[in-house]
Design a protein around this motif. Structure first.
Motif, short mmCIF file in Angstrom:
data_model
loop_
_atom_site.label_atom_id
_atom_site.label_comp_id
_atom_site.label_asym_id
_atom_site.label_seq_id
_atom_site.Cartn_x
_atom_site.Cartn_y
_atom_site.Cartn_z
N ASN A 51 96.33 -18.63 8.11
CA ASN A 51 95.66 -17.65 7.33
C ASN A 51 94.91 -16.82 8.31
OD1 ASN A 51 97.02 -18.29 4.83
ND2 ASN A 51 95.11 -19.91 4.58
N PHE A 52 94.89 -17.04 9.54
CA PHE A 52 94.20 -16.30 10.54
C PHE A 52 94.77 -15.08 10.77
CE2 PHE A 52 93.57 -21.01 11.70
CZ PHE A 52 92.43 -21.09 11.25
N ASN A 53 93.76 -13.89 10.93
CA ASN A 53 94.29 -12.59 11.17
C ASN A 53 94.44 -12.42 12.79
OD1 ASN A 53 94.54 -9.80 11.41
ND2 ASN A 53 93.14 -9.21 9.84
N PRO A 54 95.65 -11.98 13.05
CA PRO A 54 95.71 -11.71 14.66
C PRO A 54 94.59 -10.71 15.25
CG PRO A 54 97.64 -11.94 13.62
CD PRO A 54 96.86 -11.59 12.44
N ASN A 73 101.33 -25.21 20.08
CA ASN A 73 101.10 -23.78 20.66
C ASN A 73 100.96 -22.67 19.50
OD1 ASN A 73 100.95 -21.90 22.95
ND2 ASN A 73 102.87 -21.20 22.16
N TYR A 74 100.02 -21.98 19.52
CA TYR A 74 99.69 -21.01 18.59
C TYR A 74 100.60 -19.72 19.25
CZ TYR A 74 95.88 -22.93 16.00
OH TYR A 74 95.11 -23.76 15.27
N THR A 75 101.07 -18.87 18.45
CA THR A 75 101.58 -17.54 18.78
C THR A 75 101.68 -16.58 17.65
OG1 THR A 75 103.71 -16.92 19.63
CG2 THR A 75 104.01 -18.48 17.92
N ILE A 76 101.99 -15.16 18.00
CA ILE A 76 101.83 -14.49 16.95
C ILE A 76 103.40 -14.06 16.67
CG2 ILE A 76 100.98 -12.05 16.32
CD1 ILE A 76 98.71 -12.43 18.35
N LYS A 77 103.65 -14.20 15.41
CA LYS A 77 104.76 -13.44 15.03
C LYS A 77 104.79 -12.66 13.73
CE LYS A 77 108.09 -16.83 16.59
NZ LYS A 77 109.24 -18.01 16.34
N LYS A 78 105.26 -11.63 13.91
CA LYS A 78 105.19 -10.64 12.85
C LYS A 78 103.72 -10.49 12.07
CE LYS A 78 110.13 -11.12 11.45
NZ LYS A 78 110.93 -11.77 10.22
N ASP A 79 103.05 -10.30 13.02
CA ASP A 79 101.39 -9.85 12.59
C ASP A 79 100.74 -11.30 12.02
OD1 ASP A 79 101.46 -7.36 13.52
OD2 ASP A 79 102.34 -6.64 11.53
N LYS A 80 101.60 -12.17 12.27
CA LYS A 80 100.80 -13.43 11.78
C LYS A 80 100.79 -14.32 12.91
CE LYS A 80 101.23 -12.67 7.15
NZ LYS A 80 100.05 -12.79 6.19
N ILE A 81 99.66 -15.39 12.69
CA ILE A 81 99.48 -16.27 13.69
C ILE A 81 100.14 -17.55 13.33
CG2 ILE A 81 97.59 -17.88 14.61
CD1 ILE A 81 95.79 -15.45 14.77
N VAL A 82 101.19 -18.05 14.01
CA VAL A 82 101.98 -19.40 13.54
C VAL A 82 101.56 -20.16 14.65
CG1 VAL A 82 104.30 -20.21 13.52
CG2 VAL A 82 103.79 -17.70 12.63
N LEU A 83 101.40 -21.57 14.54
CA LEU A 83 101.38 -22.72 14.81
C LEU A 83 102.96 -23.49 15.20
CD1 LEU A 83 99.74 -24.90 16.74
CD2 LEU A 83 99.26 -26.10 14.33
N GLN A 84 103.16 -23.34 16.38
CA GLN A 84 104.55 -24.05 16.66
C GLN A 84 104.53 -25.39 16.87
OE1 GLN A 84 106.25 -21.48 19.65
NE2 GLN A 84 107.37 -20.14 18.09
N ALA A 120 92.73 -27.50 12.65
CA ALA A 120 92.74 -26.18 11.93
C ALA A 120 92.14 -26.14 10.74
CB ALA A 120 94.24 -25.70 11.81
N GLN A 121 91.96 -27.17 9.93
CA GLN A 121 91.48 -27.46 8.61
C GLN A 121 89.95 -27.43 8.57
OE1 GLN A 121 93.73 -26.65 6.30
NE2 GLN A 121 95.28 -26.50 8.06
N ASN A 122 89.48 -27.82 9.69
CA ASN A 122 88.00 -28.06 9.77
C ASN A 122 87.45 -27.07 10.72
OD1 ASN A 122 85.43 -29.33 9.62
ND2 ASN A 122 85.94 -30.74 11.53
N VAL A 123 87.16 -25.68 9.85
CA VAL A 123 86.44 -24.64 10.76
C VAL A 123 85.07 -24.52 10.78
CG1 VAL A 123 86.55 -22.19 11.10
CG2 VAL A 123 88.72 -23.43 10.26
N LEU A 181 92.25 -20.99 19.30
CA LEU A 181 91.76 -19.81 18.69
C LEU A 181 90.30 -19.59 18.71
CD1 LEU A 181 93.97 -19.37 15.55
CD2 LEU A 181 94.36 -18.22 17.70
N ILE A 182 89.97 -18.31 19.06
CA ILE A 182 88.67 -17.91 18.84
C ILE A 182 88.79 -16.85 17.70
CG2 ILE A 182 86.59 -16.59 19.62
CD1 ILE A 182 86.91 -19.17 20.74
N TYR A 183 88.27 -17.32 16.70
CA TYR A 183 88.43 -16.60 15.29
C TYR A 183 87.26 -15.97 14.86
CZ TYR A 183 89.88 -15.55 10.45
OH TYR A 183 89.94 -14.86 9.34
N LYS A 184 87.13 -14.76 14.48
CA LYS A 184 85.96 -13.99 14.01
C LYS A 184 86.02 -13.47 12.63
CE LYS A 184 84.36 -12.19 18.47
NZ LYS A 184 83.84 -11.02 19.28
N ASN A 185 84.85 -13.89 11.76
CA ASN A 185 84.81 -13.67 10.37
C ASN A 185 83.52 -13.12 10.05
OD1 ASN A 185 85.68 -13.26 7.85
ND2 ASN A 185 85.50 -15.44 7.32
#
Length: 540
Positions: free
Chosen positions: A303-306, A274-285, A347-350, A331-335
């Protein structure tokens, strides 16, 4: 000799019967032919014929009753009819054309099962006298007359015991009102000294007046009603939940976790991501649940920016040996104007795309466990034009990114695999969610159709060079009919004759079946039937 399939055939304004090759079996002579629709489903072995406003009956392409009746209804192996010729006459006729009554009757006042195989018929004769008759559904004969040619018979409204029936009677017009009770617990039925509470004469008069004013819309059971009955076999319908491809949009899809049996829970361990946000960080639990042990929770930093990421709820599950692995979001991650779909297991194959369309489909196995999740993704070509393809959380790209458009269809899934509509240069085609091409874009027009009989059946009409075809699917097959006719498709019977009345004596199931199409003109008027090979069962 194989039985021929009987199909309604039209020549001009008259209808007859032909077989699947177009050979005429009954010359066109009827004003209209309609499948018996006395239930919510058409009965394809029964056809109601019309001529000069009167009705008849055809069974499996053979004329059983000429159109001489105002009313025709087939039920329980018999045909109930009514005719206004020479005064009203009701009848119940076998499929051999034999009446169950010894003499003509004016009205069937009421009928229904009383006990076991026995039906009770309350009838009125043409001289307005009434009789009460017992019919044996096993021998198909009238086997007992309770009352014959009485001035009036009425069922008592107060029945204390179901096996005892009390009737209020007048044998002649000037006789006093009397009552008698019959014991229906054992045949032959006999009168009994037991009496139910008897209604007063006012109730009797009300029933008498009602019969005097009788019309077909009131208290008429068509030979299968339940005005009498001590042992109704109450109908019951098993509710079957239709399980198929689950679909939805990103945020509004929440699918509950499958229920496993206790034995499975004891044997297997579970790992949940489960992805979650902790202290302005995305953490995978990562939560590990072993039997008889406390859950172990690991947190994996990413390393994903919330601020440029979106958490999307969507449940996904798979099994590896004795371990069940559950995922609750992605996650939907924009860059830099690009977007990526990031699953915990990859997560390592983006892989980045110019566009991610918010459509999700699942590919499931036979037990409806999720195997893959499918997205519609897009990239710009060298001319800056956005092209689309399909992307999987398991196989990455499952189709080439070449389409001008990919959209969902109304078609049900085929083997738990959904079907998409594709478009290239204003031509349309179809592709499965697993990337298999059904047909490359070549159609000028697609039109979604709903079955007129079954709400769950969906079809797509195809058009190319002013010819129409059809695509529809079920969980077992995809049925594809190439464009063959200048007439539009109104409806399709996928396996004709697929619907049987199940009331014919010693009925044999038709082994040979065809797909039968109902066609209409540009004004929407029904013109006749056709086979999928282009054979038209009408002319002029």
């Amino acid at each position: 000799m194989a039985q021929e399939i009987a199909i309604p055939y039209r020549d001009g304004n008259l209808w007859g019967i032909c077989n699947e090759t177009g050979k005429i079996l009954i010359e066109p002579k009827f004003d209209k032919l309609e499948f018996d629709g006395s239930s919510i489903y058409d009965k394809h072995d029964l056809l109601i014929s019309y001529k000069n406003g009167l009705k008849g009956l055809l069974v499996n392409g053979k004329e059983i009753l000429a159109p001489n009746y105002n009313f025709v209804y087939a039920s329980d192996g018999f045909i109930t009819t009514s005719s206004n010729e020479n005064g009203n006459t009701d009848d119940v006729i076998s499929f051999d054309g034999v009446s169950i009554f010894k003499k003509p009757i004016a009205y069937i006042i009421s009928s229904g099962r009383i006990v076991g195989n026995y039906n009770l018929y309350h009838v009125m004769h043409h001289d307005l006298s009434e009789s009460l008759l017992v019919f044996d559904n096993k021998s198909k004969k009238m086997i007992q007359t309770l009352y014959e040619n009485y001035y009036s018979i009425s069922k008592n409204g107060r029945q204390t015991y179901p096996e005892n029936y009390t009737f209020m009677l007048k044998k002649a017009k000037n006789d006093d009102l009397s009552s008698e009770t019959w014991d229906f617990s054992k045949f032959p039925f006999k009168k009994t000294t037991y009496n139910n509470s008897v209604d007063d004469e006012k109730y009797y008069v009300e029933q008498f007046v009602r019969k005097a004013k009788k019309n077909r819309s009131e208290n008429y059971s068509g030979g299968s009603g339940n005005s009498y009955g001590t042992g109704y076999s109450s109908g019951s319908e098993e509710v079957v939940e239709e399980v198929g491809i689950r679909e939805g949009r990103y945020d509004d899809v929440v699918i509950s976790e499958p229920n496993n049996s206790n034995s499975e829970r004891i044997k297997a361990k579970t790992i949940s991501y489960n992805y979650t946000i902790k202290k302005d960080k995305i953490v995978l639990q990562k939560t590990i649940n072993n039997v008889n042990e406390k859950p172990v929770v690991e947190e994996i930093q990413t390393n994903f920016n919330p601020k440029t990421s979106q958490l999307k709820s969507y449940y996904h599950s798979k099994k590896e040996d004795e371990t069940t692995i559950n995922y609750s979001n992605y996650l939907i991650y924009k860059n830099k104007n690009k977007s990526a779909i990031i699953f915990p297991e990859s997560a390592q194959n983006v892989i980045y795309f110019d566009s991610i369309t918010p459509i999700i489909r699942e590919i499931q196995d036979a037990s409806f466990k999720n195997k893959e999740i499918i997205f519609v993704v897009g990239n710009k070509n060298k001319n800056g034009i956005l092209k689309f393809g399909l992307y999987s959380n398991v196989r990455n790209l499952v189709s080439k990114v070449i389409y001008d458009e990919i959209k969902q269809t109304i078609l049900p899934s085929y083997n738990q695999i959904s079907i998409f509509q594709t478009k290239i240069n204003n031509k349309f085609g179809f592709i499965q969610a697993d990337g298999k091409t059904i047909v490359m874009p070549k159609y000028d027009e697609l039109k979604e159709l709903n079955s007129t009989k079954y709400n769950y059946e969906k079809m797509i009409q195809t058009k190319v060079e002013n010819q129409y075809g059809l695509l529809f699917s079920n969980n077992n097959s995809i049925i594809f009919i190439e464009a063959f006719s200048p007439y539009q498709i109104q409806d399709v019977i996928k396996s004709y004759p697929e619907q049987s009345s199940q009331i014919l004596p010693e009925q044999k199931v038709m082994a040979k079946r065809i797909a039968l199409l109902k066609l209409k003109d540009n004004a929407g008027k029904f013109v006749g039937y056709a086979a999928t090979n282009g054979q038209l069962f009408f002319k002029n």
